[in-house]
Structure formats: C-alpha cells, structure tokens
Design an enzyme around this catalytic site. Structure first.
Site, PDB file in Angstrom:
ATOM      1  N   HIS A  86     122.704 -54.027  -3.747  1.00  0.00           N
ATOM      2  CA  HIS A  86     121.641 -54.039  -2.741  1.00  0.00           C
ATOM      3  C   HIS A  86     122.092 -54.857  -1.550  1.00  0.00           C
ATOM      4  O   HIS A  86     122.612 -55.963  -1.712  1.00  0.00           O
ATOM      5  CB  HIS A  86     120.351 -54.645  -3.316  1.00  0.00           C
ATOM      6  CG  HIS A  86     119.239 -54.608  -2.316  1.00  0.00           C
ATOM      7  ND1 HIS A  86     118.441 -53.507  -2.146  1.00  0.00           N
ATOM      8  CD2 HIS A  86     118.822 -55.512  -1.408  1.00  0.00           C
ATOM      9  CE1 HIS A  86     117.570 -53.738  -1.178  1.00  0.00           C
ATOM     10  NE2 HIS A  86     117.781 -54.953  -0.704  1.00  0.00           N
ATOM     11  N   ASP A 165     104.924 -54.605  -4.147  1.00  0.00           N
ATOM     12  CA  ASP A 165     105.875 -54.909  -3.076  1.00  0.00           C
ATOM     13  C   ASP A 165     105.786 -53.887  -1.953  1.00  0.00           C
ATOM     14  O   ASP A 165     105.923 -54.234  -0.785  1.00  0.00           O
ATOM     15  CB  ASP A 165     107.312 -54.971  -3.602  1.00  0.00           C
ATOM     16  CG  ASP A 165     108.268 -55.218  -2.444  1.00  0.00           C
ATOM     17  OD1 ASP A 165     108.161 -56.297  -1.836  1.00  0.00           O
ATOM     18  OD2 ASP A 165     109.067 -54.330  -2.107  1.00  0.00           O
ATOM     19  N   ARG A 172     103.889 -57.360   5.578  1.00  0.00           N
ATOM     20  CA  ARG A 172     104.742 -58.411   6.161  1.00  0.00           C
ATOM     21  C   ARG A 172     105.418 -57.914   7.423  1.00  0.00           C
ATOM     22  O   ARG A 172     105.603 -58.654   8.386  1.00  0.00           O
ATOM     23  CB  ARG A 172     105.806 -58.848   5.140  1.00  0.00           C
ATOM     24  CG  ARG A 172     105.224 -59.673   4.010  1.00  0.00           C
ATOM     25  CD  ARG A 172     106.218 -59.812   2.864  1.00  0.00           C
ATOM     26  NE  ARG A 172     107.482 -60.330   3.316  1.00  0.00           N
ATOM     27  CZ  ARG A 172     108.666 -59.980   2.811  1.00  0.00           C
ATOM     28  NH1 ARG A 172     108.751 -59.101   1.819  1.00  0.00           N
ATOM     29  NH2 ARG A 172     109.772 -60.485   3.273  1.00  0.00           N
ATOM     30  N   SER A 187     110.761 -59.780  -3.192  1.00  0.00           N
ATOM     31  CA  SER A 187     110.610 -58.369  -2.847  1.00  0.00           C
ATOM     32  C   SER A 187     111.816 -57.559  -3.351  1.00  0.00           C
ATOM     33  O   SER A 187     111.667 -56.543  -4.044  1.00  0.00           O
ATOM     34  CB  SER A 187     110.489 -58.258  -1.310  1.00  0.00           C
ATOM     35  OG  SER A 187     110.698 -56.949  -0.875  1.00  0.00           O
ATOM     36  N   LYS A 191     112.089 -55.099  -7.184  1.00  0.00           N
ATOM     37  CA  LYS A 191     112.458 -53.675  -7.225  1.00  0.00           C
ATOM     38  C   LYS A 191     113.708 -53.461  -8.074  1.00  0.00           C
ATOM     39  O   LYS A 191     113.798 -52.501  -8.832  1.00  0.00           O
ATOM     40  CB  LYS A 191     112.692 -53.163  -5.795  1.00  0.00           C
ATOM     41  CG  LYS A 191     111.385 -52.974  -5.033  1.00  0.00           C
ATOM     42  CD  LYS A 191     111.609 -52.581  -3.590  1.00  0.00           C
ATOM     43  CE  LYS A 191     112.110 -53.738  -2.771  1.00  0.00           C
ATOM     44  NZ  LYS A 191     111.865 -53.697  -1.340  1.00  0.00           N
TER      45      LYS A 191
HETATM   46  N1  URA Z   1     114.355 -55.784   1.959  1.00  0.00           N
HETATM   47  C1  URA Z   1     113.365 -55.771   1.062  1.00  0.00           C
HETATM   48  O1  URA Z   1     113.306 -54.897   0.208  1.00  0.00           O
HETATM   49  N2  URA Z   1     112.448 -56.716   1.112  1.00  0.00           N
HETATM   50  C2  URA Z   1     112.451 -57.704   2.034  1.00  0.00           C
HETATM   51  O2  URA Z   1     111.591 -58.553   2.013  1.00  0.00           O
HETATM   52  C3  URA Z   1     113.506 -57.719   2.980  1.00  0.00           C
HETATM   53  C4  URA Z   1     114.452 -56.744   2.911  1.00  0.00           C
END
Ligand code: URA
Length: 431
Positions: A86, A165, A172, A187, A191
C-alpha cells in the site's frame, strides 16, 4: 434501540484532550456506520483527534472498530502465500502496475484492492481504466479465482470492507482532517487488515507531493502502521520513499500505464524500476521467499506474461493501443542552465487540472490527460529544450495547468549546484 453513549460526551472528551475509552470508541464507530452519529458530529470528533491526537491503545482500538464495521476477506484457501503493498499516495506513483504481476510471477498471490484518485494523487483504478475493456469491479469469488489462476488481481475494494472508513475518509476529505497520523494509520490499516493479506509492505511517501511533507512525520506514520499490522498478525514493513519530485516520467492515467508496460518490458525510468524492485524484494521476503533478484523476471518477460493475463482476466486487451490526448502543449527551457526545480505537488496539480484527476468523487477522469516529464532535477538543459509536455482532451485547461507549474518547475543559470534526487528509498521500518 437505546444508545450506550451520548456522542456529545465523546466529542467533549477528545476536545478536552482526554483518552477515549475502548467502549466509547467501539460505540462511536458503530453508531457512525449506522447513521446514528451525524456527519457534523463525526467531523467535530475528527477535528478534535486531529488537534489532540490519540494514544497508541486508542489507535489500535479505533482501527479494530473500523475493521469490525464490515466483512473480512479470507485468502487461507489459496494454494500460495499472499502479499500486498500500500502506498500513501504520490505523483506519478504507478508502482502497483508493474509490481503486482512481478511479485505474482514468483508464485506469491497479490490481492490489490484499490481505490480511485482524489485530489492531486492518481488512483490505480483510474489508471487501469485507460486500458480498453478493463473492468475494476469483481466479486469475492472472482478475486479468489484470478488470484489462484493468474496470481495478481487489482480491483475495486468492495463496499463491505471497513465501511466505517469509507464514510469517515470522505468526511475527512472535506473537513481538512486528512493529514493526521492516527486517522491515516487507522484508515489504511483497517482496510489492509480486513482485506486479509498475510504480509504487507507500506510505501510511505515523503516530500511535497505526499501527505507527509517532513521525514520525521512520515517515519512516525510508518512506525504507527507497522505496529498496527504486526499487532494484528500481519507481517508488516514500511519503506520511506522520496516524493519531492514526480516518480518516473509521467503523471496521468494512460501515460502511466504506458510507462508501467515499459518497466515490465525490461526498460522504463530508473527510479520506477528501483522502487519496483525494492518493494518486490520486501513483498517476496514477507511471503517467505528470500534470495530472489526480481530484476530477473522483468528482463525475461515472466512479469509481462502475468500482466497480460491479469489485464485479460478483467476484460482488458493488453495489446490494444492506449488512447492518446488530442491536444498537447510543451513547456521549454527559456535559457541554457540546469533543472533546479521539478516539484512533485505542482506536477500533480497540473495533471489533475488537465483532467487526469477529479475534484469530487463522482467526477469522471480523462484517460489521456496528464504531464510527461522530459528532464530530471540537476540535468543541464539548452534554451528551447523540452521540459514538460501537457496532455488533455479539453484545451481550455492548459492555462490553469501552466499556472500550477509557475515558479515550481524551473531552470537555474548554468553551473548552479543543484542536488540530484537521492536514492529513492530513504529508510526502512520494521517492528
Ligand atoms: N489513504 C487512506 O486510505 N486513508 C487515509 O487516511 C489517507 C490515505
């Protein structure tokens, strides 16, 4: 149903720099997902967290509550180990495209459940949708089948994964509460843990084109995420990588696919190749495969074979020509000199304004829009030499794209000492 807590008390606790109890955290995430806590209340709580932070135990609990808000994928039935990557997002960050098939070419399954771009950083799905026929949406059975048969899958994360999220991230985004270590870490990791990968490599970007502009902030984010992953039983490491200038030579959807295919064919810009290989080594090691030089499968075409199979498995034609923008403009050096500035954020914003990105979730993107970068920082150039080419389907966008680049991409007088980009990998964090 009677609610266990009063949301105003929860907001007040954090506003006054208190510690949220486990029970408060579990409740507020669940109640927000159910729609009992309103957006304006969650926005106030997010801002209080932004200002006052969270303790480590609060971040762990918050992450677990977001995981529990939805389903968890299970890859334990696959015949191979899983490894995922990621990135915290950057300009020209197309690494997932060559990386997923490269790692899969060594017998490791790569489930890349990805998102779309918002703001100046591009989204992996938007890039792949530039390929004629390619479809982002798969059901869980389709994901498992492609992982088993092909080895790598890049697709849209289903609505069932960490729905808390999804809601909170969108909130956000419009309340200036994105750049906050506890909220970013929880966040991303909610995931990734819900996705069920066995090991995870985080590419934490540092520099003007990243969420985290400063090295120390990025390192703190990396340490928080590595700890969350490790505590959840996912083998997690992070690389901190430079995002002060764009990655590679392109920013924009079809342009980035073209560059990724060059890397899979054994060529491509050296920074993209270097980072792809560094991340592949980590992903393979996380899946128990050490002593491999991933450059080998870029050279011998095995990674390219997996790429073609992966694209075809989702309806795409890997051999179809990529679309090209009907309108281009070049930006040239106004005098002899040396490339002194090549700011990642400015190039990202220019690509976005040309149509490569979206301002609101529901906006479409142009497959062909973007910026081609012809030079690297520190390179000597002659008057009239091309620095950038701007691509778009809507030429009225050129002026705003040029405005984004004003003073951010520039040539200094000949002989000016300009620091070339350092090695792309700045640091490594593990538990
Ligand atoms: N990517 C995400 O999935 N969440 C965040 O808060 C920032 C970048």
């Amino acid at each position: 149903m009677t609610e266990q807590h009063d949301v105003v008390d929860v907001i007040r606790t954090k506003r006054d720099n208190g510690r949220l109890s486990d029970d408060q955290i579990d409740w507020v995430i669940d109640a927000y997902t159910r729609g009992v806590v309103a957006d304006e209340q969650m926005a106030a709580l997010a801002m209080a967290i932004f200002i006052n932070g969270m303790e480590r135990e609060e971040i762990v609990r918050w992450t677990n509550a977001m995981i529990a808000s939805g389903e968890r994928m299970d890859f334990s039935g696959l015949s191979k180990p899983t490894s995922d990557k990621h990135s915290t997002g950057g300009v020209g960050d197309k690494i997932t495209l060559p990386l997923a098939p490269l790692v899969a070419s060594y017998g490791v399954a790569v489930p890349q459940l990805s998102g779309r771009g918002l703001g100046h950083t591009g989204g992996t799905l938007d890039k792949l949708e530039a390929i004629p026929g390619w479809q982002a949406d798969l059901d869980n059975a389709g994901i498992l089948r492609i992982l088993e048969d092909v080895g790598a899958v890049i697709c849209a994360a289903g609505a069932g994964l960490a729905p808390a999220d999804k809601k909170l991230y969108a909130l956000r985004d419009i309340t200036a509460t994105v750049e906050c270590i506890p909220l970013i870490a929880s966040s991303i990791m909610s995931k990734k843990i819900a996705e069920g990968t066995g090991s995870l490599v985080l590419d934490v970007k540092v520099g003007s084109g990243a969420f985290m502009k400063q090295f120390d902030q990025a390192k703190a984010l990396a340490q928080t995420m590595v700890q969350l992953g490790t505590d959840a039983g996912v083998h997690t490491v992070a690389l901190l990588t430079d995002m002060s200038t764009p990655l590679g030579k392109t920013a924009g959807n079809a342009l980035e696919v073209r560059e990724s295919v060059e890397v899979l064919a054994g060529g491509g810009p050296s920074d993209v190749v270097e980072l792809t290989i560094a991340l592949a080594v980590e992903m393979l090691a996380g899946a128990g495969k050490t002593g491999i030089d991933p450059a080998e499968n870029l050279r011998n075409g095995k990674a390219m074979d997996v790429w073609k199979a992966m694209i075809a498995a989702q309806g795409g034609d890997p051999d179809a020509p990529l679309p090209e923008a009907p309108h281009t403009e070049t930006i040239e050096a106004e005098a002899d000199g040396v490339v002194a500035d090549l700011d990642a954020l400015a190039v990202g914003v220019a690509a976005w304004r040309l149509g490569a990105g979206r301002g609101r979730k529901e906006d479409p993107v142009q497959a062909t829009a973007g910026v081609e970068v012809h030079v690297v920082q520190g390179q000597p150039v002659r008057k009239g030499q091309k620095l950038l080419t701007l691509h778009t389907e809507t030429p009225e966008r050129f002026a705003r794209a040029r405005a984004a680049l004003e003073g951010k991409v520039g040539v200094a007088p000949p002989g000016t000492a300009v620091k070339a980009r350092p090695s792309i990998v700045l640091d490594r964090v593990e538990a």
